[in-house]
Each structure stands twice: as structure tokens, then as C-alpha cells.
Design a protein around this motif. Structure first.
Motif, PDB file in Angstrom:
ATOM      1  N   PHE A 136       0.851  -1.191   0.000  1.00 45.45           N
ATOM      2  CA  PHE A 136       0.000   0.000   0.000  1.00 45.45           C
ATOM      3  C   PHE A 136       0.885   1.238   0.000  1.00 45.45           C
ATOM      4  CE2 PHE A 136      -2.717   2.919   2.849  1.00 45.45           C
ATOM      5  CZ  PHE A 136      -3.351   3.491   1.762  1.00 45.45           C
ATOM      6  N   ARG A 137       0.618   2.152  -0.921  1.00 39.78           N
ATOM      7  CA  ARG A 137       1.405   3.387  -1.022  1.00 39.78           C
ATOM      8  C   ARG A 137       0.474   4.592  -1.079  1.00 39.78           C
ATOM      9  NH1 ARG A 137       6.288   4.971  -1.458  1.00 39.78           N
ATOM     10  NH2 ARG A 137       6.986   2.788  -1.504  1.00 39.78           N
ATOM     11  N   ILE A 138       0.878   5.647  -0.404  1.00 40.86           N
ATOM     12  CA  ILE A 138       0.173   6.928  -0.442  1.00 40.86           C
ATOM     13  C   ILE A 138       1.048   7.933  -1.170  1.00 40.86           C
ATOM     14  CG2 ILE A 138      -0.722   8.860   0.928  1.00 40.86           C
ATOM     15  CD1 ILE A 138      -1.280   6.800   3.176  1.00 40.86           C
ATOM     16  N   ILE A 139       0.460   8.647  -2.120  1.00 43.07           N
ATOM     17  CA  ILE A 139       1.160   9.730  -2.819  1.00 43.07           C
ATOM     18  C   ILE A 139       0.404  11.022  -2.539  1.00 43.07           C
ATOM     19  CG2 ILE A 139       1.895  10.666  -5.036  1.00 43.07           C
ATOM     20  CD1 ILE A 139       2.073   7.817  -6.100  1.00 43.07           C
ATOM     21  N   ALA A 140       1.104  11.977  -1.941  1.00 43.20           N
ATOM     22  CA  ALA A 140       0.488  13.254  -1.564  1.00 43.20           C
ATOM     23  C   ALA A 140       1.030  14.348  -2.476  1.00 43.20           C
ATOM     24  CB  ALA A 140       0.790  13.572  -0.105  1.00 43.20           C
ATOM     25  N   VAL A 179      -2.217   2.188  -4.782  1.00 42.32           N
ATOM     26  CA  VAL A 179      -1.911   3.575  -4.442  1.00 42.32           C
ATOM     27  C   VAL A 179      -3.171   4.388  -4.175  1.00 42.32           C
ATOM     28  CG1 VAL A 179      -0.949   5.734  -5.351  1.00 42.32           C
ATOM     29  CG2 VAL A 179       0.272   3.574  -5.706  1.00 42.32           C
ATOM     30  N   HIS A 180      -3.121   5.179  -3.108  1.00 46.20           N
ATOM     31  CA  HIS A 180      -4.073   6.268  -2.872  1.00 46.20           C
ATOM     32  C   HIS A 180      -3.353   7.573  -3.186  1.00 46.20           C
ATOM     33  CE1 HIS A 180      -6.841   4.034   0.223  1.00 46.20           C
ATOM     34  NE2 HIS A 180      -6.804   3.455  -0.954  1.00 46.20           N
ATOM     35  N   ILE A 181      -3.979   8.429  -3.992  1.00 48.02           N
ATOM     36  CA  ILE A 181      -3.425   9.750  -4.282  1.00 48.02           C
ATOM     37  C   ILE A 181      -4.242  10.802  -3.540  1.00 48.02           C
ATOM     38  CG2 ILE A 181      -3.031  11.503  -6.049  1.00 48.02           C
ATOM     39  CD1 ILE A 181      -2.373   9.381  -8.016  1.00 48.02           C
ATOM     40  N   MET A 182      -3.536  11.680  -2.834  1.00 47.40           N
ATOM     41  CA  MET A 182      -4.161  12.818  -2.157  1.00 47.40           C
ATOM     42  C   MET A 182      -3.726  14.115  -2.843  1.00 47.40           C
ATOM     43  SD  MET A 182      -3.286  11.706   1.758  1.00 47.40           S
ATOM     44  CE  MET A 182      -3.920  13.268   2.400  1.00 47.40           C
ATOM     45  N   GLY A 183      -4.644  15.041  -2.944  1.00 47.43           N
ATOM     46  CA  GLY A 183      -4.332  16.366  -3.473  1.00 47.43           C
ATOM     47  C   GLY A 183      -5.451  17.298  -3.064  1.00 47.43           C
ATOM     48  N   HIS A 184      -5.138  18.526  -2.777  1.00 53.77           N
ATOM     49  CA  HIS A 184      -6.161  19.437  -2.252  1.00 53.77           C
ATOM     50  C   HIS A 184      -7.265  19.715  -3.264  1.00 53.77           C
ATOM     51  CE1 HIS A 184      -8.058  22.577   0.041  1.00 53.77           C
ATOM     52  NE2 HIS A 184      -7.826  23.480  -0.898  1.00 53.77           N
ATOM     53  N   VAL A 185      -6.900  20.073  -4.490  1.00 47.91           N
ATOM     54  CA  VAL A 185      -7.885  20.515  -5.478  1.00 47.91           C
ATOM     55  C   VAL A 185      -8.369  19.311  -6.288  1.00 47.91           C
ATOM     56  CG1 VAL A 185      -8.360  22.134  -7.344  1.00 47.91           C
ATOM     57  CG2 VAL A 185      -6.625  22.689  -5.629  1.00 47.91           C
ATOM     58  N   PRO A 186      -9.673  19.101  -6.380  1.00 46.27           N
ATOM     59  CA  PRO A 186     -10.180  17.950  -7.137  1.00 46.27           C
ATOM     60  C   PRO A 186     -10.042  18.155  -8.637  1.00 46.27           C
ATOM     61  CG  PRO A 186     -12.004  19.259  -6.296  1.00 46.27           C
ATOM     62  CD  PRO A 186     -10.758  19.848  -5.724  1.00 46.27           C
ATOM     63  N   PRO A 187      -9.952  17.068  -9.394  1.00 48.68           N
ATOM     64  CA  PRO A 187      -9.890  17.182 -10.851  1.00 48.68           C
ATOM     65  C   PRO A 187     -11.213  17.700 -11.410  1.00 48.68           C
ATOM     66  CG  PRO A 187     -10.234  14.898 -10.201  1.00 48.68           C
ATOM     67  CD  PRO A 187      -9.991  15.667  -8.942  1.00 48.68           C
TER      68      PRO A 187
END
Length: 595
Positions: free
Chosen positions: A347-351, A392-400
Motif C-alpha cells: 500500500f502506497r500513499i502519494i500526496a 496507491v491512494h493519491i491525495m491532493g487538495h484541489v479535485p480534478p
């Protein structure tokens, strides 16, 4: 007043002042506007639209953005200011011009406080980017709204071919994620303050007293552009502990909407206070991302040039995140505010720091490419994850898919998500303050109807800007594939809580996705079925509408008509703003049921 409202307000003010010849010492500017806009594009029509933009309610921003007045006005103003600077006009001239307009439009401290930072960036860019044109500036700002100036941003990330099988649900023990988003802590919040102010943030301890008792701000926050007092944050964190969870995702935005009063010192102190509080409150790893409000000035994500940089914020983040995450992520955080970790095998998280792609980041005028090569780093990280059979879970503030993000960045990101669809099993965002989701469909093969990704939004703790109740979410995640199986959202009614400040808010479970929509998990193929069911069973869009505002009586008061429901279908099926092929597919299905 949102950034879109503010832009249109300024444009319309310029036009009206020019038409009335009241620019005083800027009379040459007035003449320029009249010659290049008013007299060539239909005087009465332009003035009618400008007057409409000056109205207090501004009921339909998108109509104004689509009107040719906005597209036509932008390069006129930009060209004029570029020309003035190249002729040697000093900074003082531009500051005086700013002061004049700020005085005229009546939001003096907001306009001056924020506008002076824009002028500094604008002048540096004009002085140092010799191929800068007005059309390029306007293409960055307005391309999402149909304005086209013949400018193409020709950059792309290198994505190798390949792929693996889609993940399958397994038998490993599930785990739970708590998502918090958009706290927007306001140290100046004053219960009983003015809730009907003319500034972006109300309920401030330095604003005039409210005109009547009904205009006073509530104790726990206020729908009328009030952010989060500290006691709301404490109460929210306390409520999250009523259920056990394994990880915390914080999807950004710490600072309040007092955008004219930020500084490196203030932002650093507030970020440190919240990060420290979160770390003290939870005994599990916390994975944060930066929000656009963490920057000073708001949205300005500077490259390291001319004495401008973001190193102060990246240092604050790195110092706290290493402790919150429990691993050393400082190298890439210091480089650009992003990182990756593996909290457990497989499991990997990409911020990501995708705030750099917000179109009101005026440093995009200077460099509109892949800032700090972050997207290329994302590709390289996903290649390694794919090689190691990680999910992978990707986190980012602004949604696509929002109008806030420049189109080329969204297009490149969508290419990445499509290529690594078997590796990326979930995405998590914030920023919009509403409970929404986005489904990824192919942007390169528009005839394909297969869903290959889903982005979930954590909504917000603050009630600011959307007439929504505070909330947070728990996600149940499959222990083998890391696919989201379900989520539950918790909220409380802000009106009821403010009616008696002696009692704590009554939090309750608003809904479970599985229970509300009747599907077994939240894999892309299943969420795609939800959209199809919504297009044919419109009552589900009424349900989505309620959840969108977290059952807030103010937000849901007007109900959701056909236009509202159609907009929801388009929002959910669009991940590149303005690319509407999949939106139209669902609207055709929606209209068949109506006919």
C-alpha cells in the motif's frame, strides 16, 4: 465574494468607469477601453452586462463568464498594463492605479491587501519573461470558460507504456481512514459578530457591529461566510474519536479566508498550531497535503526566482509532517510540498501539491509548465509502485475537473490516472467544501465509456462559502486491494447548534454510500453504475443534493431543479473542465427519461 465574482466585479467596474469618464488621472486608460471595447463590441450590450455584474447578488456567475465581454476585456487590460511597464512606468504608478480602483469598488482593505501582491508578481514577470503576452495571461485565467486566444501550452509528461491487472478484493483485514478537510481556522472569529459584511470573510472582531440581532454570527460558525472558530475544531476532533481508525488524511486548507491579511509569519504560526494539535490528538499516522490557502499570498506558489520562493512553507510542512507521517518525507516536501510513503506492505500513499496548477496562481504567467517536475515525479513513483505490485491512494487538495485548475495540468494528470488505473485505486481531495465525487473516463479515447478512477471529496469542517454543515468522513478500505468499500459521513445542523450555545452540537451519521445507493463497493465500475442509475432515477440526484450540502437547511432550501441535477451529472463525470463528452452522454440518458 469568490475569485470569479471579484474578477467580474473589477472588469465591470473598469468598463462602467470608462463609459462615465470618471477615471480622472487615468483618462488615457478610459479612452483606451472605450476605443477597444465599448465602441467595437456594442456599447449598450456591454454596459448592460457590466451593470448586471455590479448587482449585489450576482446570481449567475457562469453566464457572465461565458459572455464575450469577459474574454474581450481581459487582453485589453493586460496589454495596457504590460505596455505601461515596458515604457518604464514605476511600481508606484501601478500601486496608485490599484488604490484608485480599490477605492472605487469599495472593498478597500481586501483589494489593497491582496492586490499589491499581484502587482509585485506581475511586474517581475513582465520585466523578466520577455515572451509574455496579454493573450498568454488571459489563456491561463480564462481558458476554462471558453475564452480562446490561440495560445497552446505544449508540455507533457513522459508516460511509459505498460499496465497490470485490476485489483481484486481479498481476505485481508479491512482498515479505516478518517478524512478531514478544509478546517480554515479563524483566530479572529467573533460569535455575535457581523454576518452580513461585504468582505470575503465575516464574523471578524474588527468589523462593524451587525445592523440587527438576526445578522449576528453564530457561536459554532456561520453559513454567511464564517470560518471555523477554535472551539468548533476541538469539538470536531473530539467527535472523530467516537470510532476507531488506522490513518488520518488531511486534505488541506488551514488558514481562514481573511486573504488580505496573510503573512509568512502568520501562516507559519497557524499551520504549526494546527499540525501540532492534530498530532497531539491522534495516535495514528496522519497524512496531510497543502491547501491553496497555506500559501502567502493566497494561491501564489512561487518558483525560486528574484527573491520569491516557497521554502518557508515547505520547511514548516517538512518539520511537522515527518512527525505526523512517521517517516522522513522531507526531501520532496522541501523541494515542492509533495511526498510518498508506504504505511504498510503493498500500500502506497502519494500526496501531491496540486495547488501549483490553480489558475489564480499568477506565477503561471512566468512558468505554466510542470512546476518542479511534480507530475513527472508522480509518473516515476507510480512506475515503481506498479513494479512492486503496490496499490496507491493519491491525495491532493484541489479535485480534478474544477474550473480552478488550468486545463493542461488536468489533461496531463488524467493521462497519468488512465495509464496507471490498475495501480491507483482511490483519490482524495478537498477545496470545494461540498460532498462530491468525480469519476474518470478516458480523455484520449472519448468513445470509451469505461470508468477507470474515482476521486472522493472530504467536504469541509468550515461552513464558509457553500451554506453547508461541518463534516468529516470515515472510509472502510479493503485490506488486500486497498479499494474503498464504503464511506460514512458525519455532520451536525449548524442552525440548531447555534440556537443554544450552551449545548454541544449533535453530530450524527448523515449516510453510508453503500446504504444510500445500494452498491457493494466504490470501485470505478460500481460508481459508474451509480451515475447511470442517477441519470435514470432522478430521485437519487435529490439524495445527492442533500448530501452535497450535508443536509444544511440553508443550502437545501431551494431544492434541486432540472438544471441543478444536470449540473451534478456533469460535475461527477468531468475531470478536465470544459471537456464535456462524457457529461453529454449522461445528459442524453437523463433527457430520455424526461421525454
Amino acid at each position: 465574494m469568490s475569485k470569479l465574482h471579484f474578477y467580474i466585479f473589477v472588469v465591470s467596474t473598469l468598463i462602467l468607469s470608462a463609459s462615465q469618464n470618471i477615471l480622472h488621472d487615468l483618462s488615457d486608460f478610459s479612452t483606451y477601453i472605450r476605443e477597444h471595447l465599448l465602441e467595437t463590441k456594442g456599447y449598450e450590450d456591454v454596459l448592460k452586462t457590466a451593470l448586471y455584474a455590479q448587482s449585489a447578488s450576482l446570481p449567475d456567475v457562469e453566464y457572465l463568464m461565458e459572455h464575450e465581454i469577459v474574454c474581450n476585456a481581459c487582453p485589453i487590460f493586460a496589454n495596457r498594463f504590460i505596455d505601461k511597464r515596458k515604457k518604464g512606468y514605476p511600481q508606484r504608478y501601478f500601486m496608485d492605479t490599484l488604490d484608485f480602483f480599490c477605492e472605487f469598488i469599495g472593498t478597500r482593505r481586501v483589494c489593497r491587501g491582496y492586490g499589491r501582491h499581484f502587482i509585485n508578481v506581475f511586474l517581475y514577470t513582465v520585466d523578466n519573461k520577455y515572451d509574455l503576452t496579454a493573450e498568454r495571461i488571459c489563456q491561463v485565467l480564462l481558458t476554462a470558460f471558453g475564452c480562446s486566444y490561440g495560445i497552446h501550452f505544449n508540455w507533457s509528461v513522459v508516460i511509459p507504456s505498460g499496465g497490470t491487472e485490476r485489483p481484486k478484493l481479498g481476505r485481508n483485514e479491512n482498515f479505516t481512514i478518517l478524512q478531514l478537510s478544509d478546517i480554515h481556522y479563524d483566530p479572529n472569529y467573533m460569535p455575535g459578530g457581523n454576518g452580513v459584511c461585504s468582505e470575503p470573510l465575516c464574523c471578524q472582531n474588527d468589523q462593524p457591529v451587525p445592523p440587527s440581532s438576526k445578522d449576528r454570527c453564530g457561536y459554532w460558525g456561520d453559513y454567511r461566510n464564517g470560518d471555523s472558530p477554535w472551539h468548533l475544531i476541538e469539538n470536531t476532533i473530539k467527535q472523530t474519536k467516537n470510532k476507531t481508525f488506522d490513518f488520518v488524511y488531511y486534505t488541506g486548507d488551514i488558514m481562514s479566508h481573511r486573504i488580505f491579511d496573510t503573512s509568512i509569519e502568520k501562516n507559519s504560526q497557524l499551520a504549526s498550531k494546527l499540525y501540532s494539535y492534530l498530532r497531539e490528538s491522534f495516535d495514528v499516522p496522519i497524512f496531510p497535503v497543502l491547501g491553496n490557502h497555506e500559501a502567502h499570498p493566497l494561491d501564489f506558489w512561487a518558483p525560486s526566482v528574484g527573491g520569491f520562493n516557497m521554502s518557508w512553507l515547505y520547511r514548516v510542512a517538512a518539520d511537522h509532517w515527518v512527525k505526523m507521517v512517521g517517516q522522513d518525507v522531507s526531501e520532496t516536501v522541501l523541494a515542492g510540498g509533495y511526498y510518498t510513503v508506504s504505511p504498510k506492505p503493498g500500500f502506497r500513499i502519494i500526496a501531491l501539491n496540486n495547488n501549483v496548477a490553480i489558475k489564480s496562481n499568477f506565477w503561471l504567467f512566468y512558468n505554466d509548465g510542470d512546476a518542479r517536475k511534480q507530475l513527472q515525479w508522480l509518473v516515476d513513483t507510480l512506475v515503481e509502485a506498479e513494479r512492486n505490485n503496490e496499490r496507491v491512494h493519491i491525495m491532493g487538495h484541489v479535485p480534478p475537473g474544477t474550473h480552478d485548475v488550468v486545463k493542461e495540468w488536468s489533461r496531463q494528470y488524467s493521462r497519468i490516472v488512465e495509464r496507471f488505473a490498475s495501480t491507483i485505486v482511490a483519490q482524495f481531495n478537498g477545496h470545494t467544501h461540498v460532498d462530491e465525487l468525480r469519476v474518470f473516463y478516458s480523455s484520449t479515447n472519448t468513445s470509451s465509456t469505461e470508468a477507470f478512477g474515482v476521486a472522493f471529496n472530504g467536504a469541509a469542517v468550515t461552513p464558509w462559502g457553500t451554506n453547508s454543515n461541518p463534516s468529516f468522513k470515515y472510509y472502510t478500505v479493503d485490506g488486500s486491494s486497498c479499494v474503498v468499500l464504503d464511506y460514512e459521513e458525519y455532520t451536525f445542523n449548524l442552525t440548531r447548534a447555534n440556537s443554544n450555545r450552551t449545548y454541544s452540537p449533535e453530530w450524527y451519521k448523515l449516510y453510508s454510500f453503500k446504504e444510500a445507493y445500494g452498491f457493494e463497493n466504490l470501485m470505478p465500475s460500481e460508481v459508474d453504475k451509480v451515475l447511470h442509475r442517477m441519470a435514470t432515477n432522478h430521485s437519487l440526484l435529490d439524495t445527492y443534493f442533500r448530501f452535497y450540502f450535508r443536509d444544511a437547511d440553508v443550502g437545501t432550501r431551494s431544492g434541486c431543479d432540472d438544471r441543478c441535477k444536470r449540473n451534478f451529472l456533469c460535475q461527477m463525470s468531468t475531470t478536465i473542465y470544459g471537456q464535456e463528452c462524457h457529461c453529454r452522454r449522461f445528459l442524453d440518458l437523463y433527457d430520455k427519461i424526461n421525454s
